[in-house]
Design a protein around this motif. Structure first.
Motif, PDB file in Angstrom:
ATOM      1  N   ASN A  57      -8.486 -12.896  10.006  1.00  0.00           N
ATOM      2  CA  ASN A  57      -8.631 -11.455  10.209  1.00  0.00           C
ATOM      3  C   ASN A  57      -7.737 -10.674   9.257  1.00  0.00           C
ATOM      4  O   ASN A  57      -8.150  -9.660   8.677  1.00  0.00           O
ATOM      5  CB  ASN A  57      -8.289 -11.089  11.652  1.00  0.00           C
ATOM      6  N   ALA A  58      -6.500 -11.141   9.056  1.00  0.00           N
ATOM      7  CA  ALA A  58      -5.584 -10.443   8.153  1.00  0.00           C
ATOM      8  C   ALA A  58      -6.087 -10.492   6.720  1.00  0.00           C
ATOM      9  O   ALA A  58      -5.971  -9.508   5.977  1.00  0.00           O
ATOM     10  CB  ALA A  58      -4.188 -11.050   8.241  1.00  0.00           C
ATOM     11  N   VAL A  59      -6.645 -11.624   6.313  1.00  0.00           N
ATOM     12  CA  VAL A  59      -7.201 -11.738   4.956  1.00  0.00           C
ATOM     13  C   VAL A  59      -8.368 -10.766   4.783  1.00  0.00           C
ATOM     14  O   VAL A  59      -8.446 -10.031   3.785  1.00  0.00           O
ATOM     15  CB  VAL A  59      -7.648 -13.190   4.678  1.00  0.00           C
ATOM     16  N   ARG A  60      -9.265 -10.752   5.755  1.00  0.00           N
ATOM     17  CA  ARG A  60     -10.425  -9.859   5.683  1.00  0.00           C
ATOM     18  C   ARG A  60      -9.987  -8.394   5.628  1.00  0.00           C
ATOM     19  O   ARG A  60     -10.457  -7.614   4.786  1.00  0.00           O
ATOM     20  CB  ARG A  60     -11.327 -10.090   6.894  1.00  0.00           C
ATOM     21  N   GLU A  61      -9.066  -8.015   6.513  1.00  0.00           N
ATOM     22  CA  GLU A  61      -8.644  -6.625   6.573  1.00  0.00           C
ATOM     23  C   GLU A  61      -7.785  -6.231   5.368  1.00  0.00           C
ATOM     24  O   GLU A  61      -7.821  -5.082   4.917  1.00  0.00           O
ATOM     25  CB  GLU A  61      -7.894  -6.365   7.871  1.00  0.00           C
ATOM     26  N   SER A  62      -7.018  -7.165   4.819  1.00  0.00           N
ATOM     27  CA  SER A  62      -6.216  -6.874   3.627  1.00  0.00           C
ATOM     28  C   SER A  62      -7.111  -6.647   2.418  1.00  0.00           C
ATOM     29  O   SER A  62      -6.844  -5.759   1.589  1.00  0.00           O
ATOM     30  CB  SER A  62      -5.234  -8.011   3.358  1.00  0.00           C
ATOM     31  N   LYS A  63      -8.175  -7.437   2.305  1.00  0.00           N
ATOM     32  CA  LYS A  63      -9.139  -7.223   1.216  1.00  0.00           C
ATOM     33  C   LYS A  63      -9.745  -5.832   1.330  1.00  0.00           C
ATOM     34  O   LYS A  63      -9.824  -5.091   0.333  1.00  0.00           O
ATOM     35  CB  LYS A  63     -10.222  -8.304   1.258  1.00  0.00           C
ATOM     36  N   ARG A  64     -10.145  -5.460   2.524  1.00  0.00           N
ATOM     37  CA  ARG A  64     -10.762  -4.143   2.728  1.00  0.00           C
ATOM     38  C   ARG A  64      -9.754  -3.026   2.479  1.00  0.00           C
ATOM     39  O   ARG A  64     -10.098  -1.966   1.944  1.00  0.00           O
ATOM     40  CB  ARG A  64     -11.324  -4.052   4.147  1.00  0.00           C
ATOM     41  N   LEU A  65      -8.481  -3.275   2.820  1.00  0.00           N
ATOM     42  CA  LEU A  65      -7.438  -2.270   2.620  1.00  0.00           C
ATOM     43  C   LEU A  65      -7.286  -1.939   1.135  1.00  0.00           C
ATOM     44  O   LEU A  65      -7.192  -0.762   0.764  1.00  0.00           O
ATOM     45  CB  LEU A  65      -6.109  -2.782   3.187  1.00  0.00           C
ATOM     46  N   VAL A  66      -7.239  -2.960   0.290  1.00  0.00           N
ATOM     47  CA  VAL A  66      -7.112  -2.716  -1.151  1.00  0.00           C
ATOM     48  C   VAL A  66      -8.284  -1.890  -1.659  1.00  0.00           C
ATOM     49  O   VAL A  66      -8.115  -0.922  -2.416  1.00  0.00           O
ATOM     50  CB  VAL A  66      -7.016  -4.042  -1.919  1.00  0.00           C
ATOM     51  N   GLN A  67      -9.483  -2.231  -1.226  1.00  0.00           N
ATOM     52  CA  GLN A  67     -10.668  -1.493  -1.675  1.00  0.00           C
ATOM     53  C   GLN A  67     -10.627  -0.043  -1.227  1.00  0.00           C
ATOM     54  O   GLN A  67     -11.034   0.857  -1.976  1.00  0.00           O
ATOM     55  CB  GLN A  67     -11.932  -2.185  -1.145  1.00  0.00           C
ATOM     56  N   ASP A  68     -10.118   0.206  -0.041  1.00  0.00           N
ATOM     57  CA  ASP A  68     -10.091   1.574   0.491  1.00  0.00           C
ATOM     58  C   ASP A  68      -8.957   2.413  -0.084  1.00  0.00           C
ATOM     59  O   ASP A  68      -9.079   3.630  -0.221  1.00  0.00           O
ATOM     60  CB  ASP A  68      -9.975   1.546   2.024  1.00  0.00           C
ATOM     61  N   VAL A  69      -7.838   1.770  -0.416  1.00  0.00           N
ATOM     62  CA  VAL A  69      -6.654   2.515  -0.842  1.00  0.00           C
ATOM     63  C   VAL A  69      -6.593   2.694  -2.354  1.00  0.00           C
ATOM     64  O   VAL A  69      -6.077   3.707  -2.849  1.00  0.00           O
ATOM     65  CB  VAL A  69      -5.378   1.821  -0.311  1.00  0.00           C
ATOM     66  N   ALA A  70      -7.107   1.740  -3.110  1.00  0.00           N
ATOM     67  CA  ALA A  70      -7.018   1.802  -4.570  1.00  0.00           C
ATOM     68  C   ALA A  70      -7.626   3.109  -5.092  1.00  0.00           C
ATOM     69  O   ALA A  70      -8.780   3.434  -4.803  1.00  0.00           O
ATOM     70  CB  ALA A  70      -7.743   0.616  -5.200  1.00  0.00           C
TER      71      ALA A  70
END
Length: 262
Positions: A206-219
């Motif tokens: 879950n952390a890997v999935r959400e961290s990937k999405r976080l980078v995409q949303d914040v970049a």
């Protein structure tokens, strides 16, 4: 999953999707595009898969678009061309947005749309002899469909140069530019890919999935009140998640978390 242009295997929570058209240097056509889209959607929804490796069979990783497919497209109407280009755009987005981390295992030369495939992945491992080339301008074309991913991965300045010159650049230069994350000798490529895949599998899915999405949303986002609220919400949600609670408990209790393979 049955494919005619791909080979797909799963072992130890890692799926390997291999482009399997070595006779045409793994160039893609409408069948490859459809099968890649289907494979990544299916693997993204498969709980036991925690990471995906994208690889190629034969001397090249991917030579871009298949020439016979390009010849056929030359006779398409404007609407047909737009529809065809959209299927490629959707395939690239499926890889980029896949909830599982994707490692590109780049063993051989990578041209045009193949560079787009690599750019859509999360982690890129390349062998030292690899050459990259955004060759579209040589053919009177431009790398439009792959551009959202290539510009993010390669950078605006380097993309400006290589889009308009169609020069080759080697894996060492790609590493310097940040397009490639790890560079190895050819014989060490599989070991490095396996090392990174093992690190991904050891982490909370879950952390890997959400961290990937976080980078995409914040970049590229403005650092404003909306972004502050978004990041605060994300950390609050993951702290309260089952895996978040388990991770903290296991750390305090000095034991392996429940998601880690034995």
């Amino acid at each position: 999953m049955n494919f005619t242009t791909l080979a797909v295997t799963v072992a130890q929570h890692v799926a390997t999707v291999t482009l399997n058209r070595p006779d045409v240097r793994n160039a893609f056509n409408e069948t490859v595009i459809a099968e890649l889209t289907g494979a990544f959607r299916a693997l993204g929804d498969t709980p036991e898969v925690r990471a995906i490796v994208l690889a190629g069979n034969g001397p090249a990783f991917c030579a871009g678009a298949d020439l016979n497919w390009m010849k056929k497209m030359a006779g398409y109407s404007d609407d047909e061309n737009r529809a065809d280009a959209l299927t490629l755009a959707q395939m690239l987005h499926t890889i980029w947005a896949c909830p599982k981390p994707v490692i590109a295992r780049v063993h051989g030369d990578t041209y045009a749309g193949g560079v787009g495939l690599v750019a859509a992945c999360d982690i890129v491992v390349a062998a030292q002899p690899v050459q990259f080339c955004l060759s579209e301008a040589r053919l009177g074309l431009m790398p439009a469909t792959i551009s959202p991913y290539v510009i993010r991965a390669l950078g605006e300045q380097a993309s400006r140069r290589y889009f308009i010159t169609a020069e080759r650049f080697d894996a060492s230069e790609a590493l310097r530019l940040g397009f490639v994350h790890a560079l190895t000798a050819p014989e060490a490529l599989d070991a490095k890919v396996a090392e990174i895949a093992a690190a991904l599998v050891a982490n909370s899915p879950n952390a890997v999935r959400e961290s990937k999405r976080l980078v995409q949303d914040v970049a590229g986002a403005s650092i404003d009140d909306d972004l502050l609220a978004l990041t605060a919400d994300r950390i609050a949600q993951i702290r309260a998640s089952e895996e978040g609670r388990e991770g903290v408990r296991s750390f305090l209790e000095k034991r392996a978390p429940s998601w880690r393979p034995v």
